[in-house]
Design an enzyme around this catalytic site. Structure first.
Site, short mmCIF file in Angstrom:
data_model
loop_
_atom_site.label_atom_id
_atom_site.label_comp_id
_atom_site.label_asym_id
_atom_site.label_seq_id
_atom_site.Cartn_x
_atom_site.Cartn_y
_atom_site.Cartn_z
N GLN A 100 -6.60 3.37 10.85
CA GLN A 100 -6.06 2.09 10.40
C GLN A 100 -4.53 2.08 10.54
OE1 GLN A 100 -6.17 1.63 6.10
NE2 GLN A 100 -6.51 -0.56 6.25
N SER A 132 -4.15 7.76 8.20
CA SER A 132 -5.11 8.83 7.92
C SER A 132 -5.95 9.11 9.15
CB SER A 132 -6.04 8.42 6.77
OG SER A 132 -5.31 8.24 5.60
N GLU A 136 -12.43 -3.14 1.32
CA GLU A 136 -12.03 -1.76 1.05
C GLU A 136 -12.04 -1.52 -0.45
OE1 GLU A 136 -8.06 -0.86 2.34
OE2 GLU A 136 -8.28 1.28 2.01
#
Lengths: 375, 400
Positions: free
Chosen positions: B126, B161, B245
């Site tokens: 992301q 990440s 999310e």
């Protein structure tokens, strides 16, 4: 799982909310408080007319066949306006006792009388020395001819003065703290040997100390097997007051939000300051987490698994108690000085939540129970 | 209203639990039981097993390989999978880019990416945060200029990440620097990580792991066909993604797993000559966590079933409650595990220790507990900090 109320449940909430909207403003409530009973007998009749007093009873007993969910919805609405009438004592606690332990005849006589508003009950279990221990009963009952004679005293019996009959726990065998040997009795408050001394409690309702001296009692349920019934009564009470706390939290949060929009300091509404906004967000989160726990209590009322039921009630009691305490304390803090005054509503909600927290065990008590259960 | 699990839901939980028990590779289980995180290979292996079973799509519709579960079933699955403990589904693939493509993607984008995302053939990351755009995400500067049928992307992303594992990255870029509102000049692009001009630099986090990265874009050419939704409407996509999310972010099963691990360990370590498990203050702490986990569990079921009934769409602002309370719990439960480990929480479980004969499970589990404790300090920061969630609540719910 399905969290949406049914159409009937929606209608119930609408009709209760409409009634309370017309009759239970904070100023109107003050006039009910000023009555000798400390509540409004007119409101009690209106609750009967609306069918609320027979809500959880079977149709053959003059009721409407509702259950724990309907009680939750009504108590939530009651919590929003701090209803003073003895609904909890009579319908929830008393009704549960009679439904769970009453003989057919007792049910046929007593439940319709509750439903039509002619019979008020109070649950006289707690004793001075007992704190939260349900088995700490030293009041005694002894056989006398065909009946039973009770001796002892009960304390902080909510709505004890207003009640026509008391549901009294007494020891028919065994020693203090024994689980067996406790029996429930119906005691007429007008009977000889029954003395009541009433007093105000912090939530503006009234309670009484009851002393029984050679007072006649009618057995409710099985002699010696009262503890299981007492636990059922207490569980129904925990679920109902959890919902009441949710209603009170909603009211406090709405009041606090409104106040934060109108109270101007340093040239701006205090709600424009992030430190206030985040406290409001925390209060909202506590309310919603508390609501979840009130739902847990409601769904546990009819749980047949005794171990899980006991565990879930403890979880719910802690969760709702902590949420109620947080929202109450924060609501007063966010209001500042005005929140400290008797004339303003928020302190009244604070005190009701504080009283509820101490009914049948506070968060510390139930946390310890949970702690003891960890394998 | 029926506040209990249905018999079908109870049976479903048993089915999930049994499937995981029978199919989770023993080496992955053993490692995670000790508190270690899964490697990339572990995650890929497990997600492919779940995908073969038809379970990896989680919330996706059946036509795109999803299991067709209700919201309650999804939460049950996630909880069981975390509690097992098993590697979690790649959230970038399954709860972020998958639902985004289903909602906003072209037919071609769906066909190309969804099956590969479900099977973890593509590992997604992301590209949202930038050095100057953290909580204030809309101030992002990474620019995409149209050049024929390509965008040319220049700029920098940070806190990305698993970018070092990733095959693809979904990136927010600024396509109109002159938009009236900053939110109106942003687009959502799918970027192949092998494209020339992309540099990934590791950031080592306080747990010693390489999870985070900086990603630099230097004249990176991205085909226009890799834009999702309309140009300059990327903020709508981002909001949709962040809402999704938040509902999955509570990771309640992980908290439960950490508490169970701490309680197990508390039988094996002593406090003043007695097993720690007998210590009343320890037991009270566990009891309080049980209360907090239960209320989060029910709140979570309320949020996801309402979301399901509304047919998805706008995220419930209550999902911010899940984010805040869920991450607070993750932090509290990992903190508990570290406190149980005591001095054994201090060594770093690396080559030297692993090569010794003496270290026992206690030391390995203690060390691993510190890893997740340190790593999850990020939980209240990622996915919109908990402070930002409170801002969302004050706006959306309280109307301030």
């Amino acid at each position: 799982m399905d969290f949406d109320p049914s159409d009937d449940q929606r209608l119930l909430v609408e009709s209760v909310t409409r009634l309370l909207g017309d009759t239970y403003g904070f100023a109107q409530r003050k006039t009910y408080l000023a009555r000798p009973e400390g509540f409004s007998t007119d409101m009690w009749s209106k609750f009967a007319e609306l069918g609320l007093l027979g809500l959880p009873f079977a149709e053959e007993h003059g009721g409407f066949g509702g259950g724990a969910q309907e009680i939750m919805l009504v108590m939530q609405a009651f919590g929003r306006v701090l209803v003073l009438e003895p609904f909890l004592s009579t319908v929830v606690l008393g009704g549960t006792a009679i439904q769970a332990a009453g003989s057919n005849e007792q049910k046929m006589v007593l439940l319709p009388a509750i439903a039509d508003g002619s019979l008020k009950l109070a649950f006289a279990h707690g004793e001075r020395q007992a704190r939260y221990d349900l088995t700490d009963v030293v009041t005694t009952a002894k056989r006398n001819g065909g009946g039973w004679i009770l001796d002892g005293s009960k304390t902080v019996v909510s709505h004890g003065e207003a009640a026509d009959k008391l549901i009294v726990s007494a020891r028919t065998s065994g020693e203090r703290y024994d689980e067996d040997g406790i029996t429930l009795f119906l005691v007429d408050t007008a009977a000889s040997g029954v003395a009541r001394r009433g007093y105000a409690t912090r939530d503006e309702t009234r309670a009484a100390d009851v002393s029984l001296s050679n007072a006649h009692g009618e057995v409710l349920g099985e002699a010696g097997g009262g503890l299981a019934i007492i636990e059922k009564i207490v569980e129904a009470g925990i679920a109902a007051t959890a919902a009441e706390t949710v209603g009170a939290m909603e009211a406090m949060n709405e009041m606090t939000l409104e106040y934060s929009k109108t109270r101007v300091q340093f040239g701006q509404p205090i709600g424009s300051y992030q430190v206030v906004q985040h406290r409001l967000a925390d209060m909202f989160m506590a309310q919603e987490q508390g609501r979840s726990m009130a739902m847990l209590a409601t769904m546990s009322v009819d749980n047949d698994d005794p171990v899980e039921r006991r565990h879930d009630f403890a979880l719910a009691k802690v969760g709702v108690g902590q949420a109620g305490r947080y929202v109450s304390q924060s609501a007063v803090q966010m209001h500042g000085g005005i929140g400290m005054t008797e004339e303003y509503a928020v302190g009244h909600y604070f005190r009701r939540c504080m009283v509820i927290e101490r009914l049948w065990g506070d968060p510390a008590y139930y946390l310890q129970r949970l702690a003891n259960e960890i394998a | 209203m029926d506040l209990r699990f249905t018999p079908e839901e109870i049976a479903f939980r048993q089915e999930v639990r049994a499937f995981i028990r029978e199919n989770l590779p023993a080496d992955i289980y053993a490692k995670m039981k000790l508190g270690h995180g899964p490697s990339k290979e572990d995650t890929v292996r497990w997600q492919r097993i779940l995908n073969a079973k038809g379970w990896a799509g989680l919330s996706w519709p059946k036509e795109w390989g999803g299991p067709g579960w209700t919201a309650i079933q999804k939460m049950i699955f996630l909880e069981e999978n975390q509690m097992a403990p098993a590697p979690e589904l790649s959230s970038f693939n399954i709860t972020m880019i998958g639902p985004v493509l289903l909602q906003f993607g072209t037919e071609e984008q769906k066909k190309r990416f969804l099956p590969r995302a479900a099977n973890l053939d593509d590992w997604w990351c992301q590209g949202f945060s930038e050095p100057g755009a953290g909580s204030d995400l809309a101030s992002l500067k990474t620019a995409a200029k149209l050049d024929g049928d390509h965008y040319v992307v220049n700029g920098q992303k940070i806190w990305t990440s698993t970018a070092h594992h990733a095959d693809w990255c979904f990136v927010l870029v600024r396509t109109n620097p002159n938009a009236r509102k900053r939110q109106e000049g942003i687009s959502f692009l799918l970027v192949d990580m092998k494209t020339p001009g992309i540099t990934v630099r590791p950031i080592i986090s306080i747990d010693g792991s390489h999870h985070l990265n900086e990603v630099f874009f230097d004249d990176v050419r991205v085909p226009v066909s890799m834009r999702v939704y309309e140009e300059n409407k990327g903020w709508d996509v981002a909001k949709f993604l962040l809402g999704n999310e938040r509902t999955g972010i509570a990771r309640l099963g992980k908290s439960r797993e950490r508490v169970n691990a701490a309680v197990d360990l508390a039988h094996k370590v002593n406090m003043n000559g007695q097993p720690l498990i007998t210590d009343p203050s320890f037991r009270q702490r566990v009891a309080q966590l049980q209360v907090d986990m239960k209320s989060l569990e029910i709140t979570q079921y309320r949020v996801v079933s309402a979301y399901d009934k509304a047919g998805g769409g706008r995220p419930d602002p209550l999902s911010s409650v899940l984010k805040v309370k869920g991450t607070e719990l993750l932090q509290a439960t990992t903190e508990l595990a570290v406190d149980v480990a005591g001095p054994m929480a201090t060594p770093i479980w690396a080559a030297e220790l692993a090569a010794m004969n003496e270290p026992d499970e206690l030391m390995e589990a203690g060390s691993a507990s510190t890893g997740s404790y340190l790593f999850l300090r990020a939980a209240s920061i990622y996915g919109g900090t908990n402070e930002i969630q409170k801002n969302i609540l004050t706006k959306a719910v309280l109307g301030l």
